[in-house]
Design a protein around this motif. Structure first.
Motif, PDB file in Angstrom:
ATOM      1  N   THR A 162       0.821  -1.219   0.000  1.00 15.62           N
ATOM      2  CA  THR A 162       0.000   0.000   0.000  1.00 15.62           C
ATOM      3  C   THR A 162       0.850   1.263   0.000  1.00 15.62           C
ATOM      4  OG1 THR A 162      -0.196   0.181   2.419  1.00 15.62           O
ATOM      5  CG2 THR A 162      -1.848  -1.197   1.258  1.00 15.62           C
ATOM      6  N   GLY A 163       2.172   1.114   0.081  1.00 17.90           N
ATOM      7  CA  GLY A 163       3.072   2.268   0.061  1.00 17.90           C
ATOM      8  C   GLY A 163       3.035   3.107   1.323  1.00 17.90           C
ATOM      9  N   PRO A 164       3.079   2.490   2.492  1.00 16.25           N
ATOM     10  CA  PRO A 164       3.026   3.278   3.734  1.00 16.25           C
ATOM     11  C   PRO A 164       4.308   4.091   3.929  1.00 16.25           C
ATOM     12  CG  PRO A 164       3.581   1.013   4.244  1.00 16.25           C
ATOM     13  CD  PRO A 164       3.290   1.065   2.769  1.00 16.25           C
ATOM     14  N   ASP A 165       4.195   5.109   4.739  1.00 18.79           N
ATOM     15  CA  ASP A 165       5.351   5.913   5.130  1.00 18.79           C
ATOM     16  C   ASP A 165       6.322   5.017   5.900  1.00 18.79           C
ATOM     17  OD1 ASP A 165       6.666   8.556   5.709  1.00 18.79           O
ATOM     18  OD2 ASP A 165       6.176   7.940   7.764  1.00 18.79           O
ATOM     19  N   LEU A 166       7.617   5.166   5.651  1.00 20.91           N
ATOM     20  CA  LEU A 166       8.620   4.300   6.282  1.00 20.91           C
ATOM     21  C   LEU A 166       8.558   4.376   7.807  1.00 20.91           C
ATOM     22  CD1 LEU A 166      11.022   2.357   6.157  1.00 20.91           C
ATOM     23  CD2 LEU A 166      12.520   4.365   5.947  1.00 20.91           C
ATOM     24  N   SER A 167       8.451   5.576   8.364  1.00 27.55           N
ATOM     25  CA  SER A 167       8.457   5.691   9.833  1.00 27.55           C
ATOM     26  C   SER A 167       7.222   5.030  10.446  1.00 27.55           C
ATOM     27  CB  SER A 167       8.577   7.152  10.268  1.00 27.55           C
ATOM     28  OG  SER A 167       7.480   7.898   9.796  1.00 27.55           O
ATOM     29  N   THR A 168       6.073   5.142   9.790  1.00 33.80           N
ATOM     30  CA  THR A 168       4.852   4.492  10.281  1.00 33.80           C
ATOM     31  C   THR A 168       4.979   2.973  10.181  1.00 33.80           C
ATOM     32  OG1 THR A 168       3.561   6.393   9.545  1.00 33.80           O
ATOM     33  CG2 THR A 168       2.341   4.362   9.998  1.00 33.80           C
ATOM     34  N   ALA A 169       5.517   2.503   9.056  1.00 30.10           N
ATOM     35  CA  ALA A 169       5.702   1.067   8.867  1.00 30.10           C
ATOM     36  C   ALA A 169       6.679   0.517   9.910  1.00 30.10           C
ATOM     37  CB  ALA A 169       6.203   0.783   7.452  1.00 30.10           C
ATOM     38  N   LEU A 170       7.783   1.221  10.129  1.00 32.62           N
ATOM     39  CA  LEU A 170       8.758   0.780  11.128  1.00 32.62           C
ATOM     40  C   LEU A 170       8.136   0.698  12.511  1.00 32.62           C
ATOM     41  CD1 LEU A 170      12.011   2.639  10.034  1.00 32.62           C
ATOM     42  CD2 LEU A 170      11.621   0.163  10.050  1.00 32.62           C
TER      43      LEU A 170
END
Length: 152
Positions: A94-102
């Motif tokens: 879904t292309g989440p933001d890296l910081s949110t995914a982390l």
């Protein structure tokens, strides 16, 4: 498209954290075996071959609370890590933001590691329940993102 997903930082982070929890789950089998041998508590008659007498064999087939605790922890891993891996993979698409995914990945991994410690030692409740719940919230959060991004 496929190469850009595989090369993305989110996918690489997911791969790392998914591997950590999968390896942790796999290590529960040797941990169960360790507890079975040290507690002399086996599930099958053929596993009691080291016993010298029939009475000893019978004693080895009696359940042990420590062995059962580790087995239940492993079962809980199966019930939670597999959905995390599947939903997490879809989440990365879904292309989440890296910081949110982390944040999602790290909280889940931390919750599962702490859950195992709380289960095996055992730590007083609600420590295990809170660890389980935080991992579940992460998985549902990722699932919500996947469903929100879906084009139905």
């Amino acid at each position: 498209m496929a190469s850009s997903v595989i090369e993305s930082e989110v996918f690489l982070a997911f791969s790392t954290y998914a591997t950590i929890v999968i390896l942790k789950m796999m290590l529960m089998s040797p941990m169960t075996a360790y507890f079975r041998f040290t507690r002399k508590s086996f599930a099958n008659q053929e596993d009691t071959g080291m016993a010298k007498t029939p009475e000893e064999r019978k004693k080895m087939l009696v359940g042990n609370p420590d062995v059962e605790r580790v087995r239940r922890c492993h079962l809980n891993d199966l019930e939670n890590i597999i959905p995390f891996v599947v939903i997490g993979l879809l989440y990365t698409l879904t292309g989440p933001d890296l910081s949110t995914a982390l944040l999602h990945f790290r909280v889940f991994v931390g919750s599962r590691l702490f859950h195992t410690v709380a289960y095996v030692l055992p730590l007083p409740q609600p420590s295990r329940a809170l660890a389980w719940m935080s991992g579940m919230v992460v998985t549902f959060s990722m699932a919500y993102r996947v469903l929100s991004a879906a084009h139905l």
